[in-house]
Design a protein around this motif. Structure first.
Motif, PDB file in Angstrom:
ATOM      1  N   LEU A 106       0.838  -1.199   0.000  1.00 33.34           N
ATOM      2  CA  LEU A 106       0.000   0.000   0.000  1.00 33.34           C
ATOM      3  C   LEU A 106       0.875   1.252   0.000  1.00 33.34           C
ATOM      4  N   ASN A 107       0.457   2.291  -0.739  1.00 35.12           N
ATOM      5  CA  ASN A 107       1.197   3.545  -0.708  1.00 35.12           C
ATOM      6  C   ASN A 107       0.793   4.339   0.534  1.00 35.12           C
ATOM      7  N   LYS A 108       1.330   5.551   0.685  1.00 37.29           N
ATOM      8  CA  LYS A 108       1.089   6.323   1.908  1.00 37.29           C
ATOM      9  C   LYS A 108      -0.376   6.707   2.076  1.00 37.29           C
ATOM     10  N   ALA A 109      -1.012   7.082   0.974  1.00 37.27           N
ATOM     11  CA  ALA A 109      -2.424   7.470   1.064  1.00 37.27           C
ATOM     12  C   ALA A 109      -3.276   6.289   1.511  1.00 37.27           C
ATOM     13  N   GLU A 110      -3.010   5.117   0.947  1.00 31.59           N
ATOM     14  CA  GLU A 110      -3.775   3.919   1.305  1.00 31.59           C
ATOM     15  C   GLU A 110      -3.469   3.485   2.736  1.00 31.59           C
ATOM     16  N   THR A 111      -2.209   3.648   3.137  1.00 33.47           N
ATOM     17  CA  THR A 111      -1.832   3.315   4.517  1.00 33.47           C
ATOM     18  C   THR A 111      -2.544   4.226   5.507  1.00 33.47           C
ATOM     19  N   ALA A 112      -2.617   5.513   5.169  1.00 30.65           N
ATOM     20  CA  ALA A 112      -3.310   6.475   6.037  1.00 30.65           C
ATOM     21  C   ALA A 112      -4.791   6.137   6.154  1.00 30.65           C
ATOM     22  N   GLN A 113      -5.396   5.739   5.046  1.00 29.15           N
ATOM     23  CA  GLN A 113      -6.807   5.352   5.071  1.00 29.15           C
ATOM     24  C   GLN A 113      -7.016   4.111   5.931  1.00 29.15           C
ATOM     25  N   LEU A 114      -6.065   3.177   5.856  1.00 31.45           N
ATOM     26  CA  LEU A 114      -6.148   1.967   6.682  1.00 31.45           C
ATOM     27  C   LEU A 114      -6.057   2.319   8.165  1.00 31.45           C
TER      28      LEU A 114
END
Length: 369
Positions: free
Chosen positions: A336-344
């Motif tokens: 996952l990239n940073k945006a997806e990690t933040a959403q997680l």
């Protein structure tokens, strides 16, 4: 070749002679290139979409600026003869004009370049026309959610990190920004509280003290919350049962000897209370304990609430650190990239208002009885 900062304006710029910061390949004349609005590092658009972040991301907190940007700026300033007439070079801009441009208001909040006067995206740090460094009016260490792509925390947070830099690490691989994404609601308070925990200072948490088990469940600390709420419920039920079944009978027996009644206890005089105390002391020890047990249990509940208020932030800090580390490992395994990690982090953290809302009714009933 195309340079686009946040894709707000398209300008012909020559990047030949430079390398992509992500794949390392030399830029060619027809390559589609974007630059990082934070530090100016150029990369292929496809590389940016694939990686989702600047190759010099870790250096942003140190005010890093791409060292090959002078070449890009010269290319940008020579876009066309018509634009050259309206473009002001750094050598000819006076300090007075820079100050006027700096203070020039814009309806949409865009940043105005002090060199060429172009209005740029509010989040950009480099001019989209001439490549000059844009004036940053906000604090250097203020948190920019661009660090996490398009992801945003809930609105209404004027200072989402309580003045603490986003890249400061609470623990290995757990930054302030990670905590902000996971905490969600009331982030500024908990970021400051966690900073205090790191400095071995405990800030008293009044919400945790008052609502105890409900607060832990609200903050998704389900194991601790279930344990605390169960103990609170047990103490309440035990106190109520002993009071109704045994204590009231013992107290009524003492009051009958004095010609008094529990119905009028609120109007007792000091002398009547003293006489009641004397009669209570004449009772067998077992009956004295039974009479006092509800008050002892109530005192235990109050002490427990105070202790929870003292240690709640520390417990929540450990909970957040543990969860964030596990979630980031999961994100890395799934690429996952940073945006997806933040959403997680935000989806897994935050609060559970539904569970808290249902239990708080029960809790308030116990507290008021």
């Amino acid at each position: 070749m195309i340079c686009a900062v946040y894709e707000q304006e398209v300008i012909k710029i020559d990047y030949t002679g430079l390398k992509c910061g992500l794949c390392g390949e030399d830029f060619k004349t027809d390559d589609d290139v974007v630059v990082c609005p934070e530090c100016g590092t150029p990369v292929h658009r496809e590389c940016w979409k694939k990686e989702g972040e600047c190759p010099n991301y870790e250096k942003h907190s140190k005010n890093y600026v791409f060292d090959g940007f002078e070449l890009i700026k010269k290319s940008a300033q020579g876009v066309s003869k018509e634009e050259k007439k309206d473009t002001v070079t750094k050598d000819t801009v006076t300090e007075e004009k820079k100050e006027k441009i700096k203070l020039k208001p814009t309806d949409n909040g865009n940043k105005v370049c002090t060199v060429c006067g172009l209005e740029n995206n509010p989040r950009a740090n480099f001019c989209n026309r001439c490549g000059s460094r844009l004036i940053k009016e906000e604090k250097e260490d203020s948190f920019d959610f661009a660090d996490y792509g398009e992801f945003k925390l809930p609105p209404g947070m004027p200072d989402p990190l309580g003045g603490i830099p986003a890249q400061v690490k609470f623990e290995e691989d757990v930054t302030v920004a990670d905590m902000a994404c996971y905490i969600g609601v009331n982030t500024p308070y908990y970021i400051k509280a966690f900073d205090a925990v790191k400095r071995k200072i405990n800030k008293f948490n009044f919400s945790a003290a008052i609502f105890s088990g409900v607060w832990f469940l609200y903050r998704k600390q389900y194991k601790v919350g279930a344990l605390v709420f169960s103990l609170e419920t047990l103490l309440y039920v035990l106190r109520y049962y002993i009071s109704v079944t045994y204590s009231v009978k013992v107290i009524n027996g003492v009051l009958e000897k004095l010609g008094l009644s529990l119905d009028n206890i609120s109007s007792f005089t000091m002398e009547q209370y003293m006489n009641m105390s004397i009669e209570m002391q004449k009772l067998p020890m077992e009956q004295q304990i039974i009479a006092m047990l509800p008050s002892i249990l109530l005192f235990a509940q109050i002490v427990g609430m105070i202790l929870l208020g003292v240690f709640a932030n520390k417990l929540y800090y450990k909970h957040c650190v543990s969860k964030i580390k596990n979630l980031k490992i999961e994100a890395a395994e799934e690429n996952l990239n940073k945006a997806e990690t933040a959403q997680l982090l935000n989806y897994s953290g935050g609060v559970n208002a539904l569970v808290a809302g249902l239990l708080i009714i029960i809790y308030l009933f116990m507290l008021l009885n």
